[in-house]
Design a protein around this motif. Structure first.
Motif, PDB file in Angstrom:
ATOM      1  N   ARG A 541     121.933 -53.330  62.464  1.00 56.86           N
ATOM      2  CA  ARG A 541     121.781 -54.181  63.652  1.00 56.86           C
ATOM      3  C   ARG A 541     120.316 -54.978  63.344  1.00 56.86           C
ATOM      4  O   ARG A 541     120.452 -56.227  63.835  1.00 56.86           O
ATOM      5  N   LYS A 542     119.576 -54.326  63.000  1.00 61.11           N
ATOM      6  CA  LYS A 542     118.095 -55.250  62.759  1.00 61.11           C
ATOM      7  C   LYS A 542     118.232 -56.104  61.719  1.00 61.11           C
ATOM      8  O   LYS A 542     117.305 -56.911  61.484  1.00 61.11           O
ATOM      9  N   MET A 543     119.037 -55.812  60.673  1.00 62.88           N
ATOM     10  CA  MET A 543     119.466 -56.688  59.573  1.00 62.88           C
ATOM     11  C   MET A 543     120.396 -57.757  59.934  1.00 62.88           C
ATOM     12  O   MET A 543     120.687 -58.463  58.815  1.00 62.88           O
ATOM     13  N   ASP A 544     121.009 -57.908  61.051  1.00 65.06           N
ATOM     14  CA  ASP A 544     121.691 -58.948  61.639  1.00 65.06           C
ATOM     15  C   ASP A 544     123.118 -58.665  60.947  1.00 65.06           C
ATOM     16  O   ASP A 544     123.833 -59.623  60.487  1.00 65.06           O
ATOM     17  N   VAL A 545     123.722 -57.458  60.838  1.00 58.31           N
ATOM     18  CA  VAL A 545     124.893 -57.078  60.240  1.00 58.31           C
ATOM     19  C   VAL A 545     125.869 -56.645  61.392  1.00 58.31           C
ATOM     20  O   VAL A 545     125.290 -55.861  62.124  1.00 58.31           O
ATOM     21  N   ARG A 546     126.708 -57.298  61.663  1.00 52.01           N
ATOM     22  CA  ARG A 546     127.749 -57.309  62.764  1.00 52.01           C
ATOM     23  C   ARG A 546     128.429 -56.085  62.550  1.00 52.01           C
ATOM     24  O   ARG A 546     129.196 -55.699  61.502  1.00 52.01           O
ATOM     25  N   SER A 560     126.796 -52.732  53.727  1.00 53.34           N
ATOM     26  CA  SER A 560     126.889 -54.062  53.999  1.00 53.34           C
ATOM     27  C   SER A 560     126.858 -54.926  52.527  1.00 53.34           C
ATOM     28  O   SER A 560     125.802 -54.734  51.907  1.00 53.34           O
ATOM     29  N   ARG A 563     125.493 -59.440  54.297  1.00 52.67           N
ATOM     30  CA  ARG A 563     125.424 -59.266  55.576  1.00 52.67           C
ATOM     31  C   ARG A 563     126.772 -58.929  56.481  1.00 52.67           C
ATOM     32  O   ARG A 563     126.945 -59.392  57.407  1.00 52.67           O
ATOM     33  N   GLU A 564     127.769 -58.726  55.457  1.00 48.91           N
ATOM     34  CA  GLU A 564     128.941 -58.435  55.970  1.00 48.91           C
ATOM     35  C   GLU A 564     129.201 -57.055  55.826  1.00 48.91           C
ATOM     36  O   GLU A 564     129.077 -56.260  54.713  1.00 48.91           O
TER      37      GLU A 564
END
Length: 720
Positions: A541-546, A560, A563-564
Motif C-alpha cells: 500500500r505504501k508503494m502505491d500497489v492496489r 507485484s 506496481r501491479e
C-alpha cells in the motif's frame, strides 16, 4: 491564436519577409557590442551603468586634479611666465627648446608622483556600492532603537564560539587478542584431560578417610568423651597428626604441582596458599619436638589436611570440566555454529574450531582476583605471625602463630570457586550438544546482557509453511521465479520455502539489479527491466500497489510487477515449544534478545501472537538489523560451540555462561572476604594468646561455614 499555433517553424521567415516588403533593407554587416547597446540599450542594465558612471565621474576627476596638482608642484614655473602661458595654445605653451634637460635639473624619485593606474568601470561600480552599503549601515545604527529595561542584548556569534561542548577523549580501544597459535587436536586434549581427571580423583576417598580419622578423636574430646591412648598423650597426638599430614601431602601432591605451575606463570592461586599452610603446619609439628619453649596448645594439622583435600577436589573438578568441554567439542571437527561476542552481545555464526582450545586454557576471573589479593594475604600472615610471637618475646611460637593464621586465611573454597561451577555447566551443556570455552569464553559471551536472534532462530526449518498461492494475471512459474529470486537475495527465513516451491513449479532463479531493503517491510529489485516488489500488505500500500478489498492476510507475502499485484503467498508460522521455552529462559535470566530479522513478517507483534511468553525483544532499525544479520557470515573467535539447531541450545549457552560468570564472581568475592577476615581475626587472637578460642575444631568449623554460600552459588551454575 489557432492560426499562429498551426503554423510551421519555417513560416516565421515568410512573415518577416512580408513585413520588410516595400522598404529599404540595410545590407547585413558586422556590428560591435557598443553599437548594439547604443541602439537597443534602453533597459535597466543601461540605467545602472549610467548611474554608476555618474557616481564614479567625480571621484575620477578628483584623482585627475590630485595628479595635476602634484605635477604642477614638481614642475612649478616662475610667476611671470604663468600669465603668458595661459594665452598660449597647448603646443605653444611648452616648446621642446624651452624644456629643461633632466641632466641639468635632476629630480629625486621619492618626490615623483606615482604613475596613474587605469580604473575599470567594474572597480568604480564596486567601490560605489561599498560606499553606499556603509552609509546605509551607519544610518541603520543611528536609527536603531534603544533597548528596554528588561530586554536582552543580542550577542553575535563569533567563529570561536562553541555551540556545543567538545566531545571527550575517545574511548580506549580494547586490547587486541593475540592470534591463534598452534593448538593440539581437541580429541587429544580430551584424552589428556580425562587421564588427569582420573588420576587426580583417585586419592580423594583415601584423603577423605584420613581427615575423618584425624577428626574423630578430636571431636570426641570436644564432646566430653575420653579416647583411650589419645586423651592426654601429647606425643602420640603430635606423631599421628604429623603422619596424617605427611601422608596427605603425598596423596595430594597435585595441589603443590598446581600451585607451583601457576606461580611460574605469575599467578598466586589458592592451591599455593593451601600448600604453604600444610608445609608450615608440618614444620610446627616438628617444632613441638625440637623447641621446648613452644606453647602447649593443640596442633593445626587437621585444618591443613582438610585444606589439601579441598585443593585436590578443586583441581580434579577443573580437569573434569575440561574433559567434558573438549569431549563435546571433539564430536564434530566442523561444528555447525559457534557463539562469539560482538559490541551488542552474543552472536551465532558458522562454526569453526581454531581458537577454542586457546580460550579454554586462559586464566579465569577467579585466578586473576586471587593473584591480586592472595600475595598480600600471604605477606600479611608472615608479618602478623612475627608480631604476635617475636614482637612479644615468644620466638618459639612463630611457627604456631603462622600455621594458625595460614589455616584461617587459606579458605577452603579458593581452588573451587571457578572449577566447581565450570564442571557443573560443562556437564549440563554436554547433554544439549554445546560447549563453552572455559570461564574466559563465558565471560566474553555474557559481558553484554543481550544476544542477536534471527528469524531462522525463532522459526527454524519446518515451522514455516505455505498455506496457499493466488495469482493475479501471472503464470505460476514466472511469479515463483521472481519471488524466489528476491527471497534468496534477501537472506530471510522464507528462502527455503520459496526454494522448495521453485523446484516443485519448475521455475528458475533470475538475476537481480538494484536490490534494496525497505523499512516498511519488503524488498525491491529490477528483473529483466521490470520493477518487482515483494513484501507485506502494508508495504504494498505504501508503494502505491492496489490490493483487493477483501484480502486480509496478516502473514501473507505479496508480489507485484511494475506496481501491479501479481501473486499472493499465504505463509503460516507455527511456533515451536523449544523456542517458547528458550524465550522464557531468556526472560527469567534478564537477557535481552535483539531481533535481527530480514523476514518482513517476523516482528515483535508476530512474536506476541505466536508465543505464550511475554517476549520483551529489542527491534532495531532496518540498517542495524541487516548489519547484525550479516554478522552470521563472519567467523569470529569461537567462545562456544553449538552442535544443534534451534534457539534453545543457543539460549542455554548464553544463559549458562552468564550464570557461570555470576557464580564465579560472587563465590570468589566471598572466598577472598573469608580469607581476609580469617587472617585479621587469627592475628587478633594469636596476638592476645587466646589459643583456647582458636582450637583446631573451631577454626575448621569457621572455614567450613564459609563454604556453604559458595557451594550454593556454584550449584546454581548448572540449574536454570
Amino acid at each position: 491564436m489557432a492560426e499562429i499555433r498551426d503554423k510551421k517553424p519555417y513560416d516565421a521567415l515568410t512573415d518577416a519577409e512580408d513585413l520588410t516588403a516595400g522598404t529599404d533593407v540595410i545590407p547585413e554587416g558586422d556590428f560591435s557590442l557598443e553599437e548594439i547597446l547604443a541602439e537597443y540599450g534602453g533597459g535597466r542594465r543601461r540605467h545602472i551603468l549610467d548611474e554608476a558612471e555618474a557616481l564614479a565621474t567625480p571621484e575620477l576627476e578628483a584623482q585627475d586634479e590630485a595628479l595635476t596638482d602634484g605635477a604642477e608642484t614638481a614642475f612649478a614655473l616662475p610667476p611671470q611666465e604663468e600669465s603668458e602661458s595661459d594665452e598660449l595654445s597647448d603646443e605653444e605653451a611648452l616648446p621642446d627648446a624651452d624644456l629643461p634637460d633632466e641632466e641639468d635639473f635632476p629630480v629625486p624619485e621619492e618626490i615623483l608622483p606615482s604613475p596613474p593606474r587605469p580604473v575599470s568601470i567594474e572597480q568604480a561600480v564596486g567601490q560605489t556600492v561599498g560606499d553606499v552599503m556603509e552609509a546605509q549601515e551607519s544610518l541603520t545604527a543611528a536609527q536603531r532603537p534603544r533597548r528596554g529595561l528588561f530586554s536582552r542584548k543580542k550577542i553575535p556569534l563569533e567563529d570561536t564560539e562553541q555551540l556545543y561542548e567538545p566531545p571527550g577523549p575517545p574511548p580506549e580501544p580494547e586490547p587486541e587478542e593475540p592470534p591463534v597459535g598452534p593448538e593440539p587436536p581437541l580429541d587429544e586434549a580430551m584424552r589428556f584431560a580425562q587421564k588427569r581427571w582420573r588420576r587426580l580423583r583417585r586419592p580423594l576417598p583415601v584423603a577423605a578417610l584420613i581427615c575423618l580419622l584425624l577428626l574423630a578423636p578430636q571431636a570426641a574430646e570436644a564432646a566430653g568423651y575420653t579416647v583411650p591412648l589419645w586423651t592426654g598423650d601429647g606425643m602420640l597426638q603430635t606423631a599421628v597428626s604429623a603422619g596424617a599430614l605427611l601422608l596427605l601431602c603425598i596423596l595430594c601432591r597435585g595441589v603443590f604441582v598446581r600451585g607451583g605451575t601457576r606461580l611460574a606463570h605469575k599467578f598466586f592461586t589458592g592451591e599455593l596458599l593451601l600448600s604453604f599452610s600444610a608445609v608450615v603446619a608440618l614444620l610446627d609439628c616438628a617444632a613441638v619436638l625440637w623447641l621446648p619453649g613452644r606453647s602447649a596448645v593443640p596442633l593445626y594439622a587437621l585444618p591443613a589436611c582438610v585444606g589439601l583435600f579441598f585443593g585436590q577436589w578443586g583441581i580434579s573438578q577443573r580437569e573434569k570440566a575440561r574433559s567434558d568441554t573438549f569431549r563435546t567439542a571433539a564430536l564434530d571437527l566442523t561444528p555447525p555454529y559457534l557463539v562469539t561476542d560482538l559490541e551488542t552481545g552474543a552472536c551465532k555464526q558458522p562454526g569453526r574450531v581454531p581458537g577454542f582450545w586457546s580460550d579454554a586454557e586462559k586464566p579465569s576471573l577467579s585466578e586473576i582476583w586471587q593473584a591480586a589479593l592472595l600475595p598480600v594475604v600471604f605477606v600479611a600472615s608472615v608479618v602478623f605471625a612475627a608480631l604476635g610471637s617475636v614482637g612479644q618475646g615468644r620466638n618459639a611460637d612463630f611457627l604456631l602463630n603462622w600455621s594458625a593464621i595460614l589455616a584461617a586465611s587459606a579458605a577452603l573454597m579458593l581452588p573451587m570457586t571457578d572449577a566447581l561451577p565450570a564442571a557443573r555447566l560443562a556437564k549440563r551443556l554436554q547433554k544439549g550438544g554445546c560447549a563453552v570455552a572455559g570461564c574466559a569464553g563465558a565471560e566474553r559471551i555474557s559481558r553484554k546482557k543481550s544476544m542477536v536472534v534471527t528469524d531462522q532462530d525463532l522459526f527454524p526449518p519446518g515451522t514455516v509453511s505455505l498455506n496457499g498461492v493466488k495469482l493475479f494475471g501471472e503464470e505460476m512459474p514466472r511469479a515463483v521465479s521472481y519471488a524466489a529470486s528476491l527471497a534468496r537475495s534477501s537472506g530471510c527465513g522464507l528462502r527455503r520455502l520459496f526454494d522448495n516451491l521453485l523446484v516443485s513449479e519448475g521455475g528458475t532463479l533470475e538475476s537481480l539489479d538494484d536490490f534494496s531493503f525497505y523499512e516498511e517491510g519488503g524488498f525491491s529489485a529490477a528483473i529483466r527491466g521490470e520493477s518487482v516488489l515483494l513484501g507485506t500488505a502494508s508495504f504494498m500500500r505504501k508503494m502505491d500497489v492496489r490490493l483487493p478489498s477483501g484480502l486480509n492476510l496478516r502473514t501473507g507475502v505479496f508480489l507485484s510487477i511494475d506496481r501491479e499485484l501479481a501473486a499472493v503467498f499465504a505463509v503460516k508460522y507455527k511456533p515451536s515449544d523449544n523456542v517458547d521455552w528458550a524465550l522464557r529462559l531468556l526472560r527469567r535470566n534478564k537477557i535481552q534478545p535483539i531481533l535481527a530479522s530480514r523476514d518482513p513478517n517476523v516482528n515483535p507483534g508476530l512474536l506476541k501472537r505466536k508465543f505464550t511468553a511475554k517476549v520483551k525483544i529489542q527491534y532495531p532499525t532496518l540498517s542495524d538489523r541487516v548489519a547484525f544479520s550479516e554478522q552470521e557470515s563472519a567467523q569470529g573467535r569461537p567462545r562456544a560451540l553449538l552442535l544443534r539447531e534451534g534457539l534453545l541450545p543457543y539460549a542455554e549457552t548464553v544463559t549458562g555462561s552468564r550464570r557461570l560468570c555470576r557464580a564465579v564472581r560472587s563465590g570468589t568475592a566471598l572466598t577472598l572476604l573469608a580469607s581476609v577476615a580469617g587472617s585479621l581475626l587469627s592475628f587478633y587472637l594469636t596476638g592476645l594468646g587466646s589459643y583456647a578460642l582458636m582450637e583446631p575444631l573451631r577454626l575448621l568449623a569457621f572455614s567450613l561455614l564459609w563454604t556453604v554460600p559458595v557451594f550454593l552459588l556454584d550449584h546454581t551454575a548448572g540449574r536454570y
